[in-house]
Scaffold this motif. Structure first.
Motif, mmCIF file in Angstrom:
data_model
loop_
_atom_site.group_PDB
_atom_site.id
_atom_site.type_symbol
_atom_site.label_atom_id
_atom_site.label_comp_id
_atom_site.label_asym_id
_atom_site.label_seq_id
_atom_site.Cartn_x
_atom_site.Cartn_y
_atom_site.Cartn_z
ATOM 1 N N LEU A 80 0.809 -1.225 0.000
ATOM 2 C CA LEU A 80 0.000 0.000 0.000
ATOM 3 C C LEU A 80 0.840 1.272 0.000
ATOM 4 O O LEU A 80 0.370 2.325 -0.434
ATOM 5 N N ARG A 81 2.074 1.171 0.528
ATOM 6 C CA ARG A 81 2.953 2.341 0.564
ATOM 7 C C ARG A 81 4.391 1.857 0.479
ATOM 8 O O ARG A 81 4.747 0.841 1.061
ATOM 9 N N GLY A 82 5.218 2.587 -0.250
ATOM 10 C CA GLY A 82 6.617 2.226 -0.372
ATOM 11 C C GLY A 82 6.809 1.049 -1.310
ATOM 12 O O GLY A 82 6.060 0.861 -2.267
ATOM 13 N N ALA A 83 7.829 0.234 -1.000
ATOM 14 C CA ALA A 83 8.164 -0.916 -1.847
ATOM 15 C C ALA A 83 8.752 -2.021 -0.985
ATOM 16 O O ALA A 83 9.417 -1.752 0.015
ATOM 17 N N VAL A 84 8.513 -3.266 -1.417
ATOM 18 C CA VAL A 84 9.058 -4.438 -0.725
ATOM 19 C C VAL A 84 9.556 -5.452 -1.749
ATOM 20 O O VAL A 84 9.152 -5.442 -2.920
ATOM 21 N N TRP A 85 10.417 -6.320 -1.274
ATOM 22 C CA TRP A 85 10.865 -7.491 -2.023
ATOM 23 C C TRP A 85 10.190 -8.655 -1.330
ATOM 24 O O TRP A 85 10.574 -9.020 -0.211
ATOM 25 N N ASP A 86 9.138 -9.194 -1.929
ATOM 26 C CA ASP A 86 8.261 -10.177 -1.311
ATOM 27 C C ASP A 86 8.699 -11.586 -1.713
ATOM 28 O O ASP A 86 8.839 -11.878 -2.901
ATOM 29 N N VAL A 87 8.909 -12.446 -0.712
ATOM 30 C CA VAL A 87 9.499 -13.773 -0.933
ATOM 31 C C VAL A 87 8.513 -14.864 -0.545
ATOM 32 O O VAL A 87 7.898 -14.820 0.522
ATOM 33 N N ALA A 88 8.399 -15.882 -1.407
ATOM 34 C CA ALA A 88 7.604 -17.078 -1.138
ATOM 35 C C ALA A 88 8.528 -18.289 -1.248
ATOM 36 O O ALA A 88 9.326 -18.384 -2.184
ATOM 37 N N VAL A 89 8.421 -19.200 -0.267
ATOM 38 C CA VAL A 89 9.210 -20.436 -0.266
ATOM 39 C C VAL A 89 8.245 -21.608 -0.217
ATOM 40 O O VAL A 89 7.391 -21.688 0.665
ATOM 41 N N ASP A 90 8.389 -22.531 -1.147
ATOM 42 C CA ASP A 90 7.535 -23.712 -1.218
ATOM 43 C C ASP A 90 7.972 -24.708 -0.146
ATOM 44 O O ASP A 90 9.102 -25.208 -0.182
ATOM 45 N N VAL A 91 7.103 -24.987 0.828
ATOM 46 C CA VAL A 91 7.408 -25.966 1.879
ATOM 47 C C VAL A 91 6.465 -27.173 1.797
ATOM 48 O O VAL A 91 6.339 -27.932 2.752
ATOM 49 N N ARG A 92 5.847 -27.387 0.655
ATOM 50 C CA ARG A 92 4.911 -28.502 0.472
ATOM 51 C C ARG A 92 5.676 -29.798 0.212
ATOM 52 O O ARG A 92 6.450 -29.884 -0.747
ATOM 53 N N ALA A 93 5.461 -30.769 1.061
ATOM 54 C CA ALA A 93 6.098 -32.076 0.885
ATOM 55 C C ALA A 93 5.716 -32.649 -0.474
ATOM 56 O O ALA A 93 4.552 -32.607 -0.874
ATOM 57 N N GLY A 94 6.690 -33.155 -1.189
ATOM 58 C CA GLY A 94 6.438 -33.782 -2.484
ATOM 59 C C GLY A 94 6.288 -32.825 -3.649
ATOM 60 O O GLY A 94 6.131 -33.260 -4.785
ATOM 61 N N SER A 95 6.343 -31.524 -3.401
ATOM 62 C CA SER A 95 6.207 -30.557 -4.488
ATOM 63 C C SER A 95 7.460 -30.579 -5.371
ATOM 64 O O SER A 95 8.573 -30.706 -4.858
ATOM 65 N N PRO A 96 7.296 -30.430 -6.683
ATOM 66 C CA PRO A 96 8.481 -30.379 -7.556
ATOM 67 C C PRO A 96 9.352 -29.146 -7.296
ATOM 68 O O PRO A 96 10.512 -29.121 -7.704
ATOM 69 N N THR A 97 8.800 -28.152 -6.598
ATOM 70 C CA THR A 97 9.587 -26.950 -6.287
ATOM 71 C C THR A 97 9.825 -26.817 -4.779
ATOM 72 O O THR A 97 10.015 -25.717 -4.262
ATOM 73 N N PHE A 98 9.832 -27.963 -4.073
ATOM 74 C CA PHE A 98 10.056 -27.987 -2.625
ATOM 75 C C PHE A 98 11.355 -27.260 -2.276
ATOM 76 O O PHE A 98 12.407 -27.517 -2.836
ATOM 77 N N LEU A 99 11.247 -26.305 -1.335
ATOM 78 C CA LEU A 99 12.325 -25.461 -0.817
ATOM 79 C C LEU A 99 12.924 -24.511 -1.852
ATOM 80 O O LEU A 99 13.972 -23.925 -1.623
ATOM 81 N N HIS A 100 12.247 -24.331 -2.972
ATOM 82 C CA HIS A 100 12.634 -23.277 -3.912
ATOM 83 C C HIS A 100 11.939 -21.993 -3.475
ATOM 84 O O HIS A 100 10.870 -22.022 -2.890
ATOM 85 N N TRP A 101 12.564 -20.874 -3.781
ATOM 86 C CA TRP A 101 11.958 -19.592 -3.436
ATOM 87 C C TRP A 101 11.808 -18.749 -4.703
ATOM 88 O O TRP A 101 12.481 -18.965 -5.703
ATOM 89 N N HIS A 102 10.902 -17.803 -4.596
ATOM 90 C CA HIS A 102 10.683 -16.817 -5.666
ATOM 91 C C HIS A 102 10.358 -15.492 -4.996
ATOM 92 O O HIS A 102 9.658 -15.457 -3.975
ATOM 93 N N ALA A 103 10.872 -14.403 -5.545
ATOM 94 C CA ALA A 103 10.601 -13.070 -5.005
ATOM 95 C C ALA A 103 10.028 -12.179 -6.094
ATOM 96 O O ALA A 103 10.373 -12.304 -7.267
ATOM 97 N N GLU A 104 9.158 -11.289 -5.661
ATOM 98 C CA GLU A 104 8.552 -10.281 -6.538
ATOM 99 C C GLU A 104 8.734 -8.905 -5.897
ATOM 100 O O GLU A 104 8.578 -8.767 -4.681
ATOM 101 N N HIS A 105 9.052 -7.933 -6.708
ATOM 102 C CA HIS A 105 9.110 -6.540 -6.262
ATOM 103 C C HIS A 105 7.676 -6.016 -6.293
ATOM 104 O O HIS A 105 7.026 -6.038 -7.336
ATOM 105 N N LEU A 106 7.165 -5.617 -5.127
ATOM 106 C CA LEU A 106 5.835 -5.018 -5.038
ATOM 107 C C LEU A 106 6.000 -3.576 -4.601
ATOM 108 O O LEU A 106 6.758 -3.291 -3.672
ATOM 109 N N GLU A 107 5.292 -2.699 -5.260
ATOM 110 C CA GLU A 107 5.392 -1.267 -4.964
ATOM 111 C C GLU A 107 4.001 -0.657 -4.926
ATOM 112 O O GLU A 107 3.127 -1.036 -5.713
ATOM 113 N N ALA A 108 3.806 0.270 -4.016
ATOM 114 C CA ALA A 108 2.511 0.943 -3.907
ATOM 115 C C ALA A 108 2.115 1.520 -5.261
ATOM 116 O O ALA A 108 2.931 2.159 -5.932
ATOM 117 N N GLY A 109 0.892 1.245 -5.657
ATOM 118 C CA GLY A 109 0.373 1.803 -6.899
ATOM 119 C C GLY A 109 0.762 1.047 -8.153
ATOM 120 O O GLY A 109 0.367 1.446 -9.242
#
Length: 186
Positions: A80-109
């Motif tokens: 809603l204000r400013g900017a962040v580097w938002d990180v998601a880490v897959d912790v689902r057992a058996g997932s093909p992307t288990f323990l992989h992370w991805h980040a997105e730059h999110l900025e207000a507006g």
């Protein structure tokens, strides 16, 4: 045309959500959430809780948090204000992307949000002072089911864009992953 559009990201089940922003001389308007539009895209999200955070100092890191079953939750994150580097880490057992992370730059507006399915840990780093986030959750907070990953874990090797600042005592106490960590079974 829907006011919401989903974009698949490299981790299975993780999406960037694009909001159509309407602007004129008065200002701007964007629909941040629409249950019907998300359901029509195959991503139904029933909101149980809404949280709001402000990180006062650039470099502040919050996370990496998740809830274990049966209280696993989906999250929709919007800056809603400013900017962040938002990180998601897959912790689902058996997932093909288990323990992989991805980040997105999110900025207000910027008209974007991050949609995390259940079984993902979430954290972010403030890229600006006074970074403000709105979180929509699909489950109630259950302290006995909360868990977290260390933001310093070499097994994850998250490339934080700034030096980590203002890590809470709780977040600093998350242990490094052991070989016994099998993830969460949803």
């Amino acid at each position: 045309m829907s006011d919401l559009r989903l974009h698949e990201l490299p981790l299975v089940g993780l999406f960037a959500l694009e909001h159509k922003v309407h602007g004129d001389e008065r200002g701007r308007f964007a629909r941040l959430f629409c249950a019907g539009s998300l359901a029509a895209c195959g991503q139904p999200l029933a909101i149980r809780q809404i949280n709001h955070s402000i990180s006062r100092q650039r470099g502040t890191v919050r996370g990496l948090h998740f809830q274990r079953p049966p209280h696993s939750e989906a999250k929709l994150i919007t800056c809603l204000r400013g900017a962040v580097w938002d990180v998601a880490v897959d912790v689902r057992a058996g997932s093909p992307t288990f323990l992989h992370w991805h980040a997105e730059h999110l900025e207000a507006g910027d008209g974007r949000s991050l949609l995390l399915p259940p079984g993902f840990a979430h954290g972010f780093q403030a890229l600006s002072d006074d970074a403000e986030l709105l979180y929509l959750h699909s489950a109630d907070y259950s302290p006995e089911y909360e868990a977290g990953l260390s933001v310093h874990d070499p097994r994850l090797a998250i490339a934080w864009p700034l030096p980590i600042e203002n890590l809470s005592p709780r977040d600093a106490s998350h242990p490094l992953l052991s070989d016994q960590f099998q993830g969460v079974r949803l």
